[in-house]
Design an enzyme around this catalytic site. Structure first.
Site, PDB file in Angstrom:
ATOM      1  N   GLU A   1      -6.098   4.516   5.059  1.00  8.56           N
ATOM      2  CA  GLU A   1      -5.762   4.415   3.639  1.00  8.56           C
ATOM      3  C   GLU A   1      -6.162   5.665   2.868  1.00  8.56           C
ATOM      4  O   GLU A   1      -5.399   6.143   2.033  1.00  8.56           O
ATOM      5  CB  GLU A   1      -6.422   3.186   3.010  1.00  8.56           C
ATOM      6  CG  GLU A   1      -5.682   1.885   3.232  1.00  8.56           C
ATOM      7  CD  GLU A   1      -6.058   0.823   2.217  1.00  8.56           C
ATOM      8  OE1 GLU A   1      -6.221   1.179   1.021  1.00  8.56           O
ATOM      9  OE2 GLU A   1      -6.196  -0.338   2.598  1.00  8.56           O
TER      10      GLU A   1
ATOM     11  N   SER B   1     -11.604  -0.229   2.238  1.00 11.79           N
ATOM     12  CA  SER B   1     -10.858  -0.500   3.469  1.00 11.79           C
ATOM     13  C   SER B   1     -10.284   0.806   4.000  1.00 11.79           C
ATOM     14  O   SER B   1      -9.458   1.432   3.341  1.00 11.79           O
ATOM     15  CB  SER B   1      -9.727  -1.494   3.199  1.00 11.79           C
ATOM     16  OG  SER B   1     -10.256  -2.726   2.754  1.00 11.79           O
TER      17      SER B   1
ATOM     18  N   ARG C   1       0.819  -1.216   0.000  1.00 14.19           N
ATOM     19  CA  ARG C   1       0.000   0.000   0.000  1.00 14.19           C
ATOM     20  C   ARG C   1       0.855   1.270   0.000  1.00 14.19           C
ATOM     21  O   ARG C   1       0.529   2.265   0.620  1.00 14.19           O
ATOM     22  CB  ARG C   1      -0.950   0.012   1.201  1.00 14.19           C
ATOM     23  CG  ARG C   1      -1.938  -1.117   1.235  1.00 14.19           C
ATOM     24  CD  ARG C   1      -2.838  -1.149   0.005  1.00 14.19           C
ATOM     25  NE  ARG C   1      -3.725  -2.306   0.082  1.00 14.19           N
ATOM     26  CZ  ARG C   1      -3.434  -3.530  -0.372  1.00 14.19           C
ATOM     27  NH1 ARG C   1      -2.257  -3.730  -0.960  1.00 14.19           N
ATOM     28  NH2 ARG C   1      -4.271  -4.521  -0.263  1.00 14.19           N
TER      29      ARG C   1
END
Length: 331
Positions: A325, A224, A156
């Site tokens: 995120e 998410s 990520r």
């Protein structure tokens, strides 16, 4: 313009339908010292309410090209405009018998965002297939293609994330010509026909509220909301002992650390699905605790307050700091 359906009004909004127009617009605003936000599908943004002193530059340069692959009959390269809906790219690949991104079905947003945070799901990530990216470098004012290796892709993460140093204009990915998918984590590592793999991933995501549906508030989210934390093995051991459950999700990483499930930690820290209750404007999804959702009347502050509440609870219980995120704008 955000999938959370919260956020204020920008000072101006400019839609760019070509890569050159996107680069030129960013260059012009930078030269004038005008704050800007590049917007794709809006699926990874939490934007403050009210009048915002920024210009929204919307990347709408969509398009998928299958490049000449005569030199490698077993592989094919796709060139993709940054404004292309990402799931359209996956559908195109599957329809053309190209494997490598079927596990990334149903992820909302635009293709240009996928290298920025190295989008991934079910054991696959964009780093597996990305070969190069066309960037407008805001520091050098250059429009250039750079290899994927220049982005320092990790879990990520890329060196584009949170830096605003460059804007993705186009990207190229290399896929394999084959009938079966890569091993799918949610199917226990099985390989299945590409269309079946895509359908399976989409169904799994729907069950978790992770496929956008205007009628379902459980999908009014940024997907998410937290990354899965990577911790030392000693801390993972301590958490497993404290909780006292067999089968705690933990995955060994190349650096010797372990990746834990943020959703598992959130639930064990006392935040069940649907928290904090039916009357709350912002709630954890009733399908998946990793999604923070707008129940139809939430503000950006409501979402942010819920995120902070969950962060504090998990850190207090387990000593683990959850990292959001989505990009927070004005908050």
């Amino acid at each position: 313009m955000t999938t959370l359906r919260v956020g204020g009004t920008p000072a101006d909004l400019i839609r760019c339908t070509h890569a050159e127009e996107l680069a030129a617009t960013v260059a012009r605003l930078d030269a004038a010292g005008t704050p800007l936000l590049v917007v794709g599908g809006g699926s990874n943004l939490l934007v403050a309410e009210g009048q915002l002193d920024i210009v929204a530059v919307v990347a709408q340069n969509a398009g998928i090209s299958l490049l000449d692959a005569t030199s490698s009959p077993s592989h094919a390269t796709l060139r993709i405009g940054a404004g292309t809906v990402w799931d359209d790219v996956v559908a195109y690949a599957v329809e053309h018998g190209l494997a490598g991104i079927e596990a990334l079905s149903g992820i909302p947003g635009s293709a240009g965002a996928t290298p920025v945070q190295n989008v991934g799901a079910y054991g696959a990530e964009i780093a597996d297939v990305l070969t190069r990216v066309r960037l407008y470098n805001r520091e050098t004012n250059k429009d250039e293609w750079v290899p994927a290796s220049a982005l320092e892709l990790a879990y990520r993460y890329s060196n584009l994330k949170f830096t605003n140093r460059a804007v993705v204009l186009e990207l190229e990915i290399e896929l394999e010509r084959r009938e079966l998918s890569a091993p799918l984590r949610h199917l226990g590592g099985k390989r299945v026909p590409l269309a079946e793999a895509r359908a399976s991933v989409l169904e799994t995501r729907r069950q978790k509220g992770m496929v956008l549906d205007p009628e379902d508030h459980d999908t009014w989210s940024a997907g998410s909301f937290f990354t899965n934390p990577v911790v030392d093995t000693a801390l993972a051991d301590a958490i497993e002992r404290e909780v006292g459950e067999e089968g705690m999700p933990r995955f060994a990483q190349p650096d010797g650390k372990e990746k834990l499930s943020a959703a598992w930690l959130i639930e064990r820290a006392g935040f069940p699905r649907g928290f904090p209750g039916e009357d709350a404007p912002a709630r954890l999804s009733t399908k998946h605790t990793l999604a923070l959702t707008n129940r139809g009347r939430a503000s950006a502050d409501d979402i942010a307050d819920l995120a902070r509440r969950v962060q504090r609870g998990v850190e207090k219980r387990f000593g683990v700091a959850l990292v959001p995120e989505p990009v927070w704008v004005g908050l």
